[in-house]
Scaffold this motif. Structure first.
Motif, PDB file in Angstrom:
ATOM      1  N   LYS A  28      28.888  10.698  17.072  1.00  0.00           N
ATOM      2  CA  LYS A  28      28.791  12.127  16.371  1.00  0.00           C
ATOM      3  C   LYS A  28      27.428  12.737  16.953  1.00  0.00           C
ATOM      4  CE  LYS A  28      32.517  12.071  14.911  1.00  0.00           C
ATOM      5  NZ  LYS A  28      33.705  13.157  15.537  1.00  0.00           N
ATOM      6  N   VAL A  29      26.317  11.932  16.807  1.00  0.00           N
ATOM      7  CA  VAL A  29      25.165  12.587  17.003  1.00  0.00           C
ATOM      8  C   VAL A  29      24.993  13.078  18.608  1.00  0.00           C
ATOM      9  CG1 VAL A  29      22.402  11.979  17.525  1.00  0.00           C
ATOM     10  CG2 VAL A  29      23.700  11.332  15.129  1.00  0.00           C
ATOM     11  N   LEU A  30      25.550  12.057  19.376  1.00  0.00           N
ATOM     12  CA  LEU A  30      25.567  12.169  20.765  1.00  0.00           C
ATOM     13  C   LEU A  30      26.498  13.542  21.135  1.00  0.00           C
ATOM     14  CD1 LEU A  30      24.546  11.203  23.554  1.00  0.00           C
ATOM     15  CD2 LEU A  30      26.622   9.826  23.636  1.00  0.00           C
ATOM     16  N   HIS A  31      27.716  13.332  20.415  1.00  0.00           N
ATOM     17  CA  HIS A  31      28.583  14.841  20.499  1.00  0.00           C
ATOM     18  C   HIS A  31      27.875  16.128  20.273  1.00  0.00           C
ATOM     19  CE1 HIS A  31      32.611  16.699  20.521  1.00  0.00           C
ATOM     20  NE2 HIS A  31      32.032  17.368  19.888  1.00  0.00           N
ATOM     21  N   VAL A  32      27.144  16.027  19.246  1.00  0.00           N
ATOM     22  CA  VAL A  32      26.493  17.372  19.151  1.00  0.00           C
ATOM     23  C   VAL A  32      25.556  17.730  20.126  1.00  0.00           C
ATOM     24  CG1 VAL A  32      24.901  18.713  17.535  1.00  0.00           C
ATOM     25  CG2 VAL A  32      26.542  17.242  16.563  1.00  0.00           C
ATOM     26  N   GLY A  33      24.745  16.872  20.730  1.00  0.00           N
ATOM     27  CA  GLY A  33      23.683  17.111  21.726  1.00  0.00           C
ATOM     28  C   GLY A  33      24.712  17.362  23.124  1.00  0.00           C
ATOM     29  N   LEU A  34      25.677  16.793  23.566  1.00  0.00           N
ATOM     30  CA  LEU A  34      26.414  16.953  24.797  1.00  0.00           C
ATOM     31  C   LEU A  34      27.057  18.595  24.650  1.00  0.00           C
ATOM     32  CD1 LEU A  34      27.916  13.655  25.461  1.00  0.00           C
ATOM     33  CD2 LEU A  34      26.115  14.704  26.638  1.00  0.00           C
ATOM     34  N   ALA A  35      27.611  18.630  23.460  1.00  0.00           N
ATOM     35  CA  ALA A  35      28.167  19.969  23.315  1.00  0.00           C
ATOM     36  C   ALA A  35      27.227  21.276  23.334  1.00  0.00           C
ATOM     37  CB  ALA A  35      28.942  19.943  22.072  1.00  0.00           C
ATOM     38  N   ARG A  36      26.046  20.942  22.830  1.00  0.00           N
ATOM     39  CA  ARG A  36      24.950  22.098  23.071  1.00  0.00           C
ATOM     40  C   ARG A  36      24.705  22.358  24.327  1.00  0.00           C
ATOM     41  NH1 ARG A  36      20.530  21.546  18.293  1.00  0.00           N
ATOM     42  NH2 ARG A  36      22.429  22.112  16.849  1.00  0.00           N
ATOM     43  N   ILE A  37      24.449  21.240  25.229  1.00  0.00           N
ATOM     44  CA  ILE A  37      24.159  21.414  26.681  1.00  0.00           C
ATOM     45  C   ILE A  37      25.619  21.960  27.552  1.00  0.00           C
ATOM     46  CG2 ILE A  37      21.926  20.096  26.448  1.00  0.00           C
ATOM     47  CD1 ILE A  37      23.630  17.761  28.023  1.00  0.00           C
ATOM     48  N   GLY A  38      26.545  22.041  27.032  1.00  0.00           N
ATOM     49  CA  GLY A  38      27.803  22.265  27.613  1.00  0.00           C
ATOM     50  C   GLY A  38      28.352  21.172  28.540  1.00  0.00           C
ATOM     51  N   PHE A  39      28.222  19.906  28.203  1.00  0.00           N
ATOM     52  CA  PHE A  39      28.644  18.665  28.826  1.00  0.00           C
ATOM     53  C   PHE A  39      30.423  18.772  28.896  1.00  0.00           C
ATOM     54  CE2 PHE A  39      30.133  14.389  28.785  1.00  0.00           C
ATOM     55  CZ  PHE A  39      29.889  13.933  30.297  1.00  0.00           C
ATOM     56  N   TYR A  40      30.979  19.231  27.669  1.00  0.00           N
ATOM     57  CA  TYR A  40      32.382  19.137  27.468  1.00  0.00           C
ATOM     58  C   TYR A  40      33.151  20.129  28.386  1.00  0.00           C
ATOM     59  CZ  TYR A  40      31.546  15.457  24.082  1.00  0.00           C
ATOM     60  OH  TYR A  40      31.206  14.262  23.304  1.00  0.00           O
ATOM     61  N   LYS A  41      32.653  21.154  28.706  1.00  0.00           N
ATOM     62  CA  LYS A  41      33.029  22.067  29.757  1.00  0.00           C
ATOM     63  C   LYS A  41      33.337  21.933  30.865  1.00  0.00           C
ATOM     64  CE  LYS A  41      30.861  26.028  27.324  1.00  0.00           C
ATOM     65  NZ  LYS A  41      30.114  27.230  27.450  1.00  0.00           N
ATOM     66  N   ILE A  42      32.695  20.561  31.385  1.00  0.00           N
ATOM     67  CA  ILE A  42      33.002  20.209  32.841  1.00  0.00           C
ATOM     68  C   ILE A  42      33.935  18.857  32.882  1.00  0.00           C
ATOM     69  CG2 ILE A  42      30.854  21.082  33.785  1.00  0.00           C
ATOM     70  CD1 ILE A  42      29.608  18.051  33.589  1.00  0.00           C
ATOM     71  N   THR A  43      34.272  18.438  31.491  1.00  0.00           N
ATOM     72  CA  THR A  43      35.155  17.375  31.760  1.00  0.00           C
ATOM     73  C   THR A  43      36.452  17.769  31.437  1.00  0.00           C
ATOM     74  OG1 THR A  43      34.800  17.182  29.266  1.00  0.00           O
ATOM     75  CG2 THR A  43      33.373  15.872  30.295  1.00  0.00           C
ATOM     76  N   ALA A  44      37.590  16.861  32.090  1.00  0.00           N
ATOM     77  CA  ALA A  44      38.868  17.271  31.972  1.00  0.00           C
ATOM     78  C   ALA A  44      39.492  17.118  30.592  1.00  0.00           C
ATOM     79  CB  ALA A  44      39.633  16.297  33.199  1.00  0.00           C
ATOM     80  N   HIS A  45      38.947  16.230  29.921  1.00  0.00           N
ATOM     81  CA  HIS A  45      39.460  15.978  28.593  1.00  0.00           C
ATOM     82  C   HIS A  45      38.601  15.471  27.765  1.00  0.00           C
ATOM     83  CE1 HIS A  45      42.567  14.790  25.558  1.00  0.00           C
ATOM     84  NE2 HIS A  45      43.462  15.075  26.148  1.00  0.00           N
ATOM     85  N   PRO A  46      38.031  16.102  26.774  1.00  0.00           N
ATOM     86  CA  PRO A  46      36.785  15.792  25.966  1.00  0.00           C
ATOM     87  C   PRO A  46      37.204  14.738  24.919  1.00  0.00           C
ATOM     88  CG  PRO A  46      37.217  18.308  26.057  1.00  0.00           C
ATOM     89  CD  PRO A  46      38.346  17.784  26.656  1.00  0.00           C
ATOM     90  N   ALA A  47      38.444  14.762  24.383  1.00  0.00           N
ATOM     91  CA  ALA A  47      38.727  13.574  23.458  1.00  0.00           C
ATOM     92  C   ALA A  47      38.601  12.143  24.280  1.00  0.00           C
ATOM     93  CB  ALA A  47      40.161  13.899  23.072  1.00  0.00           C
ATOM     94  N   LEU A  48      39.172  12.307  25.596  1.00  0.00           N
ATOM     95  CA  LEU A  48      39.063  10.705  26.169  1.00  0.00           C
ATOM     96  C   LEU A  48      37.659  10.539  26.466  1.00  0.00           C
ATOM     97  CD1 LEU A  48      42.151  11.025  28.465  1.00  0.00           C
ATOM     98  CD2 LEU A  48      41.783   9.477  26.679  1.00  0.00           C
ATOM     99  N   THR A  49      36.781  11.653  26.757  1.00  0.00           N
ATOM    100  CA  THR A  49      35.359  11.185  27.037  1.00  0.00           C
ATOM    101  C   THR A  49      34.927  10.795  25.808  1.00  0.00           C
ATOM    102  OG1 THR A  49      35.628  13.267  28.536  1.00  0.00           O
ATOM    103  CG2 THR A  49      33.373  12.528  27.765  1.00  0.00           C
ATOM    104  N   ASP A  50      35.065  11.160  24.506  1.00  0.00           N
ATOM    105  CA  ASP A  50      34.437  10.699  23.416  1.00  0.00           C
ATOM    106  C   ASP A  50      34.952   9.430  23.119  1.00  0.00           C
ATOM    107  OD1 ASP A  50      32.869  12.917  22.692  1.00  0.00           O
ATOM    108  OD2 ASP A  50      34.550  13.971  21.327  1.00  0.00           O
ATOM    109  N   LEU A  51      36.236   8.976  23.512  1.00  0.00           N
ATOM    110  CA  LEU A  51      36.722   7.669  23.135  1.00  0.00           C
ATOM    111  C   LEU A  51      35.879   6.821  24.118  1.00  0.00           C
ATOM    112  CD1 LEU A  51      38.621   5.610  22.072  1.00  0.00           C
ATOM    113  CD2 LEU A  51      40.279   6.349  24.044  1.00  0.00           C
ATOM    114  N   ALA A  52      35.703   7.090  25.428  1.00  0.00           N
ATOM    115  CA  ALA A  52      34.946   6.314  26.389  1.00  0.00           C
ATOM    116  C   ALA A  52      33.623   6.128  26.012  1.00  0.00           C
ATOM    117  CB  ALA A  52      34.954   7.010  27.776  1.00  0.00           C
TER     118      ALA A  52
END
Length: 67
Positions: A28-52
């Motif tokens: 959850k801490v990492l998710h906030v940081g990655l969302a802030r820098i826009g990492f999830y915009k370049i991933t195909a499926h953010p939920a699978l990225t979180d699972l990994a």
């Protein structure tokens, strides 16, 4: 070797559950940081990225505490 059970106020809890909760909190801490820098915009499926990421963090915690 890790003790498979942890005593929490008289309730025995599996150690893997404690590690999974710690991994979830770190995610959850990492998710906030990655969302802030826009990492999830370049991933195909953010939920699978979180699972990994959760599996990677949980594996790291397991390797850290099992010696």
């Amino acid at each position: 070797m890790i003790n498979p059970m942890i005593d929490v106020y008289g309730v025995f809890v599996p150690a893997f559950l404690i590690m999974a909760l710690g991994a979830w909190f770190c995610l959850k801490v990492l998710h906030v940081g990655l969302a802030r820098i826009g990492f999830y915009k370049i991933t195909a499926h953010p939920a699978l990225t979180d699972l990994a990421l959760f599996v990677l963090i949980l594996t790291a915690l397991s390797a850290l505490f099992v010696q």
